[in-house]
Design a protein around this motif. Structure first.
Motif, short mmCIF file in Angstrom:
data_model
loop_
_atom_site.label_atom_id
_atom_site.label_comp_id
_atom_site.label_asym_id
_atom_site.label_seq_id
_atom_site.Cartn_x
_atom_site.Cartn_y
_atom_site.Cartn_z
N SER A 108 0.83 -1.21 0.00
CA SER A 108 0.00 0.00 0.00
C SER A 108 0.86 1.25 0.00
CB SER A 108 -0.97 0.00 1.19
OG SER A 108 -0.29 0.15 2.42
N LEU A 109 1.98 1.22 0.70
CA LEU A 109 2.87 2.39 0.72
C LEU A 109 3.52 2.59 -0.65
CD1 LEU A 109 4.43 1.96 4.25
CD2 LEU A 109 2.72 3.65 3.54
N ALA A 110 3.82 1.49 -1.34
CA ALA A 110 4.39 1.59 -2.70
C ALA A 110 3.38 2.21 -3.65
CB ALA A 110 4.84 0.22 -3.19
N VAL A 111 2.11 1.80 -3.53
CA VAL A 111 1.07 2.38 -4.39
C VAL A 111 0.89 3.86 -4.06
CG1 VAL A 111 -1.39 2.34 -4.97
CG2 VAL A 111 -0.13 0.19 -4.74
N CYS A 112 0.91 4.20 -2.78
CA CYS A 112 0.81 5.61 -2.39
C CYS A 112 1.93 6.43 -3.02
CB CYS A 112 0.86 5.75 -0.87
SG CYS A 112 -0.66 5.28 -0.03
N ALA A 113 3.14 5.91 -2.98
CA ALA A 113 4.27 6.63 -3.56
C ALA A 113 4.08 6.79 -5.07
CB ALA A 113 5.57 5.90 -3.26
N ASP A 114 3.62 5.74 -5.72
CA ASP A 114 3.44 5.77 -7.18
C ASP A 114 2.32 6.72 -7.59
OD1 ASP A 114 4.13 4.82 -9.80
OD2 ASP A 114 2.28 3.63 -9.76
N LEU A 115 1.23 6.74 -6.81
CA LEU A 115 0.08 7.58 -7.15
C LEU A 115 0.12 8.95 -6.46
CD1 LEU A 115 -2.81 4.92 -6.97
CD2 LEU A 115 -1.51 5.69 -8.98
N ARG A 116 1.21 9.21 -5.75
CA ARG A 116 1.39 10.47 -5.04
C ARG A 116 0.29 10.72 -4.02
NH1 ARG A 116 3.77 14.43 -9.78
NH2 ARG A 116 5.56 13.13 -10.23
N LEU A 117 0.00 9.68 -3.26
CA LEU A 117 -0.96 9.77 -2.17
C LEU A 117 -0.20 9.87 -0.85
CD1 LEU A 117 -3.40 6.91 -3.23
CD2 LEU A 117 -3.95 9.33 -3.16
N ARG A 118 -0.69 10.74 0.03
CA ARG A 118 -0.08 10.86 1.35
C ARG A 118 -0.77 9.90 2.32
NH1 ARG A 118 -0.86 15.72 5.59
NH2 ARG A 118 0.37 14.81 7.24
N PRO A 119 -0.04 8.95 2.93
CA PRO A 119 -0.65 8.07 3.93
C PRO A 119 -0.99 8.87 5.19
CG PRO A 119 1.44 7.17 3.11
CD PRO A 119 1.35 8.59 2.65
N VAL A 120 -2.18 8.65 5.72
CA VAL A 120 -2.64 9.40 6.89
C VAL A 120 -3.16 8.43 7.94
CG1 VAL A 120 -4.28 11.11 7.77
CG2 VAL A 120 -3.28 11.39 5.48
N SER A 121 -2.66 8.54 9.15
CA SER A 121 -3.17 7.74 10.26
C SER A 121 -4.01 8.63 11.16
CB SER A 121 -2.00 7.09 11.02
OG SER A 121 -2.49 6.13 11.93
N TRP A 122 -3.94 8.43 12.47
CA TRP A 122 -4.68 9.25 13.43
C TRP A 122 -3.96 9.21 14.77
CZ3 TRP A 122 -6.68 4.67 11.36
CH2 TRP A 122 -6.66 3.57 12.21
N SER A 123 -4.35 10.10 15.65
CA SER A 123 -3.76 10.11 16.99
C SER A 123 -4.81 10.00 18.10
CB SER A 123 -2.93 11.39 17.19
OG SER A 123 -3.74 12.54 17.01
#
Length: 197
Positions: A108-123
């Motif tokens: 999923s992180l590789a796809v995010c990098a390829d599609l220029r998506l920022r991974p977002v979690s929560w606190s």
């Protein structure tokens, strides 16, 4: 004194409009991480979220455990959802991605990098999806939200089952909690904005 409100698993024709009505009263903008299958079912609700100026995020098509999928299936889940959101709302595909359950896999992180998506979690996670009670949600959010917090809540659910009180698709506690804690946090000086792109 700024935090971000985020909502996962929508859009929902019942609960998303109720949340939008509360946001209109108290908050300029929030971030909605949408499930592609729900966008496909309820494109008008997705469009309403976008039209009201909220940021849209990608939350996969079917909310799977990404660790059990091939890299190709992970890509399909993410890319398909981005396309559906863009088509339903008339906006560019989202630039934010949240993995189901917050479980970001290498694929999923590789796809995010390829599609220029920022991974977002929560606190801040009051586990509103489990229907712990309105008061429990309010207490958790108020106790843990501070500058820079990303609050996780849910405006929908991936299910075709009827919405039963306390059932997996019931988000009434989330709506009630939001109505209770937003004025308290705002009175304490906190402002809310979208997650940065």
């Amino acid at each position: 004194m700024t935090a971000a409100l985020t909502f996962d698993d929508g859009p929902s024709p019942r609960y998303t409009p109720q949340i939008l009505a509360l946001l209109r009263r108290f908050v300029d903008s929030a971030t909605f991480f949408m499930i592609g299958a729900n966008v496909e079912k309820y494109p008008d609700v997705a469009r309403q979220v976008a039209d009201e100026g909220h940021r849209l995020g990608n939350h996969t098509y079917s909310h799977p455990d990404l660790g059990k999928l091939s890299a190709a299936r992970v890509r399909d889940e993410i890319q398909r959802t981005g396309d559906l959101i863009a088509r339903a709302t008339g906006t560019p595909p989202p630039t934010l991605f949240r993995a189901p359950g917050g479980y970001f896999t290498p694929a999923s992180l590789a796809v995010c990098a390829d599609l220029r998506l920022r991974p977002v979690s929560w606190s801040v996670d009051p586990q509103d999806w489990s229907n712990p009670g309105t008061d429990a949600i309010v207490r958790h959010v108020v106790a843990h939200t501070r500058t820079g917090s990303i609050v996780l809540e849910h405006d929908g659910c991936l299910t075709d089952r009827p919405i039963a009180p306390g059932g997996p698709a019931d988000r009434s506690q989330t709506v009630a909690a939001l109505a209770a804690y937003l004025p308290r946090l705002i009175d304490a000086g906190l402002h809310f904005a979208t997650v940065a792109p």
